[in-house]
Design a protein around this motif. Structure first.
Motif, PDB file in Angstrom:
ATOM      1  N   ILE A  42     -54.359 -70.670  50.177  1.00  0.00           N
ATOM      2  CA  ILE A  42     -53.343 -70.861  51.215  1.00  0.00           C
ATOM      3  C   ILE A  42     -53.446 -72.275  51.786  1.00  0.00           C
ATOM      4  N   PHE A  43     -54.663 -72.739  52.011  1.00  0.00           N
ATOM      5  CA  PHE A  43     -54.877 -74.085  52.540  1.00  0.00           C
ATOM      6  C   PHE A  43     -54.341 -75.137  51.568  1.00  0.00           C
ATOM      7  N   LEU A  44     -54.670 -74.996  50.284  1.00  0.00           N
ATOM      8  CA  LEU A  44     -54.236 -75.972  49.282  1.00  0.00           C
ATOM      9  C   LEU A  44     -52.723 -75.947  49.095  1.00  0.00           C
ATOM     10  N   SER A  45     -52.099 -74.783  49.274  1.00  0.00           N
ATOM     11  CA  SER A  45     -50.638 -74.664  49.140  1.00  0.00           C
ATOM     12  C   SER A  45     -49.914 -75.584  50.109  1.00  0.00           C
ATOM     13  N   GLY A  46     -50.540 -75.781  51.272  1.00  0.00           N
ATOM     14  CA  GLY A  46     -49.908 -76.603  52.290  1.00  0.00           C
ATOM     15  C   GLY A  46     -50.321 -78.056  52.275  1.00  0.00           C
ATOM     16  N   SER A  47     -51.383 -78.387  51.533  1.00  0.00           N
ATOM     17  CA  SER A  47     -51.917 -79.753  51.606  1.00  0.00           C
ATOM     18  C   SER A  47     -51.841 -80.543  50.299  1.00  0.00           C
ATOM     19  N   VAL A  48     -51.699 -79.852  49.160  1.00  0.00           N
ATOM     20  CA  VAL A  48     -51.670 -80.535  47.867  1.00  0.00           C
ATOM     21  C   VAL A  48     -50.239 -80.555  47.319  1.00  0.00           C
ATOM     22  N   LEU A  86     -53.107 -78.120  39.109  1.00  0.00           N
ATOM     23  CA  LEU A  86     -53.747 -77.150  38.208  1.00  0.00           C
ATOM     24  C   LEU A  86     -55.070 -76.660  38.793  1.00  0.00           C
ATOM     25  N   LEU A  87     -55.853 -77.591  39.338  1.00  0.00           N
ATOM     26  CA  LEU A  87     -57.135 -77.219  39.943  1.00  0.00           C
ATOM     27  C   LEU A  87     -56.922 -76.371  41.199  1.00  0.00           C
ATOM     28  N   SER A  88     -55.830 -76.639  41.925  1.00  0.00           N
ATOM     29  CA  SER A  88     -55.526 -75.856  43.132  1.00  0.00           C
ATOM     30  C   SER A  88     -55.131 -74.425  42.794  1.00  0.00           C
ATOM     31  N   GLY A  89     -54.748 -74.199  41.535  1.00  0.00           N
ATOM     32  CA  GLY A  89     -54.407 -72.843  41.108  1.00  0.00           C
ATOM     33  C   GLY A  89     -55.636 -71.998  40.817  1.00  0.00           C
ATOM     34  N   ILE A  90     -56.806 -72.645  40.692  1.00  0.00           N
ATOM     35  CA  ILE A  90     -58.039 -71.912  40.381  1.00  0.00           C
ATOM     36  C   ILE A  90     -58.362 -70.844  41.425  1.00  0.00           C
ATOM     37  N   PRO A  91     -58.378 -71.174  42.750  1.00  0.00           N
ATOM     38  CA  PRO A  91     -58.651 -70.116  43.736  1.00  0.00           C
ATOM     39  C   PRO A  91     -57.602 -69.021  43.747  1.00  0.00           C
ATOM     40  N   PHE A  92     -56.381 -69.345  43.319  1.00  0.00           N
ATOM     41  CA  PHE A  92     -55.304 -68.343  43.204  1.00  0.00           C
ATOM     42  C   PHE A  92     -55.692 -67.291  42.171  1.00  0.00           C
ATOM     43  N   GLY A  93     -56.162 -67.750  40.994  1.00  0.00           N
ATOM     44  CA  GLY A  93     -56.576 -66.818  39.947  1.00  0.00           C
ATOM     45  C   GLY A  93     -57.866 -66.093  40.295  1.00  0.00           C
ATOM     46  N   LEU A  94     -58.802 -66.811  40.929  1.00  0.00           N
ATOM     47  CA  LEU A  94     -60.085 -66.201  41.297  1.00  0.00           C
ATOM     48  C   LEU A  94     -59.905 -65.082  42.325  1.00  0.00           C
ATOM     49  N   THR A 131     -47.120 -87.372  38.138  1.00  0.00           N
ATOM     50  CA  THR A 131     -48.215 -88.144  37.549  1.00  0.00           C
ATOM     51  C   THR A 131     -49.309 -87.233  37.022  1.00  0.00           C
ATOM     52  N   ARG A 132     -50.119 -87.804  36.153  1.00  0.00           N
ATOM     53  CA  ARG A 132     -51.225 -87.037  35.571  1.00  0.00           C
ATOM     54  C   ARG A 132     -52.200 -86.575  36.662  1.00  0.00           C
ATOM     55  N   SER A 133     -52.406 -87.451  37.659  1.00  0.00           N
ATOM     56  CA  SER A 133     -53.298 -87.122  38.774  1.00  0.00           C
ATOM     57  C   SER A 133     -52.747 -85.945  39.598  1.00  0.00           C
ATOM     58  N   GLN A 134     -51.442 -85.960  39.889  1.00  0.00           N
ATOM     59  CA  GLN A 134     -50.810 -84.880  40.642  1.00  0.00           C
ATOM     60  C   GLN A 134     -50.879 -83.559  39.873  1.00  0.00           C
TER      61      GLN A 134
END
Length: 306
Positions: free
Chosen positions: A166-172, A70-78, A62-65
């Motif tokens: 790491i947190f978002l990897s397991g929860s999103v 995509l937003l969860s990838g932001i801390p990965f790049g930062l 879904t568009r929401s997922q």
């Protein structure tokens, strides 16, 4: 899969990050800049991921997922951007010690969000890991350490964003196939990196071709594999244990420096490596005991029932 299988997968994800520093140093020695190396890493890593996604079974997201991933990838790049910024004013050994603060930050996230208090074994494990990271970083016995407040802030920010990732990897996106999830996370990271480091070098084909050999390896081990492995393992072990297992990064980094770059690694740094591995083992022994006790209690309750 058993829980220790998922723990091993996350452990290997941490090992992947340990490979990066060696090839970053090789790329720098070949004359490539921070912008070219960082951009190349995320560009090639994202391309590898999406190419493999094309050969897998499609699943509607879904568009929401999609937006959440995509937003969860932001801390990965930062994390990469902040860490490379810290390296500009800090000794590499001190910078990685600051990055390593993600170990206790992950446990703090678990406490605040899930209300899970760390047990005694986990606290002991974190303490062992932090002492081990200081030794493995070589900041006590090797000397020559210069501290700057700018570098310290960037280093601590990299720890915060890495723990967040790491947190978002397991929860999103728990229901999203790991490879597709990794592709979206990498894309989010790539957008952030390109905003921080404008990809002007893409217009220069000789530069792009030269950095490609480093970008492919850095992208494979720094962008493609870690999110994929974390997406598989993190939902099953939780962010607390997950951040501890990713400490495997530093032992691999020290070993690669000695084996590939031929750097002199003293006894104190090897002692730090041993401590880090010991800290990881302590955390997993606790998990194994808890699992065994659960099985034992279940068997007893079934015996009493019948």
């Amino acid at each position: 899969m058993k829980k220790w299988h998922y723990a091993l997968i996350v452990f290997l994800g941490g090992c992947c990050y340990g490979i990066l520093s060696t090839f970053v140093k090789l790329a720098y020695s070949a004359g490539y800049s921070v912008t070219e190396v960082t951009g190349g890493q995320y560009l090639f890593g994202t391309l590898i991921t999406w190419i493999l996604v094309l050969f897998t079974k499609k699943k509607n997201v879904t568009r929401s997922q999609t937006l959440k991933l995509l937003l969860s990838g932001i801390p990965f790049g930062l994390t990469g951007a902040f860490y490379y910024h810290s390296l500009q004013t800090l000794n590499a050994s001190l910078a990685i010690i600051l990055l390593f603060q993600f170990i206790w930050i992950g446990t703090l996230f678990e406490l605040i969000i899930y209300k899970r208090k760390p047990n005694k074994e986990k606290l002991i494990s974190i303490f062992i890991l932090l002492v081990g990271s200081i030794l493995a970083g070589g900041i006590i016995f090797e000397g020559g350490i210069e501290l700057s407040w700018q570098g310290t802030i960037w280093g601590l920010l990299s720890a915060l964003t890495f723990a967040t990732f790491i947190f978002l990897s397991g929860s999103v996106g728990k229901d999203t196939p790991p490879l597709l999830k990794s592709a979206f996370l990498s894309t989010g990271a790539l957008v952030v990196v390109f905003l921080i480091y404008p990809p002007i070098y893409l217009m220069d084909l000789p530069t792009l071709a030269g950095v490609a050999q480093y970008g492919f390896i850095l992208g494979l081990f720094g962008v493609f594999l870690p999110p994929l492995l974390y997406s598989i393992g993190m939902p099953h072990i939780g962010p607390g244990l997950g951040t501890i297992l990713t400490a495997s990064e530093l032992p691999v980094a020290v070993s690669m420096s000695a084996l590939v770059l031929g750097e002199s690694v003293g006894w104190s740094r090897w002692m730090g490596v041993i401590l880090i591995l010991s800290g990881i083992m302590v955390s997993n022994v606790r998990q194994s005991k808890a699992k065994t006790n659960q099985v034992y209690d279940l068997e007893n309750s079934n015996t009493h029932h019948f």
